[in-house]
Design a protein around this motif. Structure first.
Motif, PDB file in Angstrom:
ATOM      1  N   HIS A 157       0.826  -1.209   0.000  1.00 18.63           N
ATOM      2  CA  HIS A 157       0.000   0.000   0.000  1.00 18.63           C
ATOM      3  C   HIS A 157       0.858   1.257   0.000  1.00 18.63           C
ATOM      4  O   HIS A 157       0.516   2.243  -0.658  1.00 18.63           O
ATOM      5  CB  HIS A 157      -0.963  -0.013   1.188  1.00 18.63           C
ATOM      6  CG  HIS A 157      -2.031  -1.044   1.039  1.00 18.63           C
ATOM      7  ND1 HIS A 157      -3.094  -0.890   0.189  1.00 18.63           N
ATOM      8  CD2 HIS A 157      -2.177  -2.265   1.594  1.00 18.63           C
ATOM      9  CE1 HIS A 157      -3.860  -1.960   0.237  1.00 18.63           C
ATOM     10  NE2 HIS A 157      -3.316  -2.813   1.089  1.00 18.63           N
ATOM     11  N   MET A 158       1.970   1.223   0.711  1.00 13.22           N
ATOM     12  CA  MET A 158       2.857   2.392   0.747  1.00 13.22           C
ATOM     13  C   MET A 158       3.432   2.677  -0.640  1.00 13.22           C
ATOM     14  O   MET A 158       3.580   3.843  -1.027  1.00 13.22           O
ATOM     15  CB  MET A 158       3.971   2.197   1.770  1.00 13.22           C
ATOM     16  CG  MET A 158       3.473   2.163   3.213  1.00 13.22           C
ATOM     17  SD  MET A 158       2.456   3.587   3.697  1.00 13.22           S
ATOM     18  CE  MET A 158       3.628   4.919   3.517  1.00 13.22           C
ATOM     19  N   ASP A 159       3.751   1.634  -1.401  1.00 14.05           N
ATOM     20  CA  ASP A 159       4.232   1.836  -2.769  1.00 14.05           C
ATOM     21  C   ASP A 159       3.160   2.514  -3.624  1.00 14.05           C
ATOM     22  O   ASP A 159       3.463   3.424  -4.410  1.00 14.05           O
ATOM     23  CB  ASP A 159       4.649   0.509  -3.405  1.00 14.05           C
ATOM     24  CG  ASP A 159       5.975  -0.008  -2.877  1.00 14.05           C
ATOM     25  OD1 ASP A 159       6.688   0.752  -2.183  1.00 14.05           O
ATOM     26  OD2 ASP A 159       6.291  -1.181  -3.152  1.00 14.05           O
ATOM     27  N   SER A 160       1.923   2.091  -3.461  1.00 13.14           N
ATOM     28  CA  SER A 160       0.824   2.695  -4.206  1.00 13.14           C
ATOM     29  C   SER A 160       0.618   4.153  -3.793  1.00 13.14           C
ATOM     30  O   SER A 160       0.414   5.030  -4.640  1.00 13.14           O
ATOM     31  CB  SER A 160      -0.460   1.895  -3.977  1.00 13.14           C
ATOM     32  OG  SER A 160      -1.532   2.489  -4.652  1.00 13.14           O
ATOM     33  N   ILE A 161       0.694   4.413  -2.495  1.00 16.96           N
ATOM     34  CA  ILE A 161       0.549   5.782  -1.991  1.00 16.96           C
ATOM     35  C   ILE A 161       1.698   6.650  -2.503  1.00 16.96           C
ATOM     36  O   ILE A 161       1.484   7.783  -2.951  1.00 16.96           O
ATOM     37  CB  ILE A 161       0.472   5.792  -0.450  1.00 16.96           C
ATOM     38  CG1 ILE A 161      -0.820   5.106   0.013  1.00 16.96           C
ATOM     39  CG2 ILE A 161       0.563   7.214   0.089  1.00 16.96           C
ATOM     40  CD1 ILE A 161      -0.833   4.744   1.495  1.00 16.96           C
ATOM     41  N   THR A 162       2.910   6.131  -2.462  1.00 14.03           N
ATOM     42  CA  THR A 162       4.073   6.867  -2.963  1.00 14.03           C
ATOM     43  C   THR A 162       3.895   7.194  -4.445  1.00 14.03           C
ATOM     44  O   THR A 162       4.175   8.319  -4.884  1.00 14.03           O
ATOM     45  CB  THR A 162       5.364   6.052  -2.749  1.00 14.03           C
ATOM     46  OG1 THR A 162       5.527   5.828  -1.343  1.00 14.03           O
ATOM     47  CG2 THR A 162       6.580   6.772  -3.290  1.00 14.03           C
TER      48      THR A 162
END
Length: 120
Positions: A63-68
């Motif tokens: 999810h953090m990769d998507s948010i980034t």
């Protein structure tokens, strides 16, 4: 954004996020949601021979990769809205802290931080 609007937005967001997580929990706990909210992470960790906390981190980092990517490009590439990704990331952090608290046999007190929990 005013302080009042900020507080309302955060309250609404966290309330909706918690409600959604509670409703979806049974899908992710191998039908053990009432007995162990961390069942999925323990099961996957056991199968992969890694710590359940590491499993949570893998899910969180997705999810953090998507948010980034959203922050860097301003584009949502899937049907899931960025607010949902952020909500999921928050839920994984909450699952991580509750797993740590459970492993250590502590409870979290609003005023005193981590405390020994006689129920653990």
């Amino acid at each position: 954004m005013t302080n009042d609007r900020y507080n309302k937005t955060i309250g609404d967001f966290l309330g909706d996020s918690h409600k959604m997580a509670s409703e979806k929990r049974i899908e992710y706990t191998i039908s053990k949601g009432e007995k162990d909210v961390h069942a999925n992470f323990k099961n996957v960790g056991s199968r992969l021979e890694i710590d359940p906390k590491q499993v949570i981190m893998v899910y969180l980092l997705k999810h953090m990769d998507s948010i980034t990517n959203y922050v860097n490009t301003g584009t949502e590439y899937s049907d899931e809205k960025i607010e949902e990704r952020i909500s999921d990331a928050i839920q994984y952090l909450l699952l991580l802290v509750t797993l740590i608290v459970d492993e250590r046999g502590y409870s979290v007190s609003k005023h005193k931080g981590l405390q020994n929990d006689p129920e653990c």
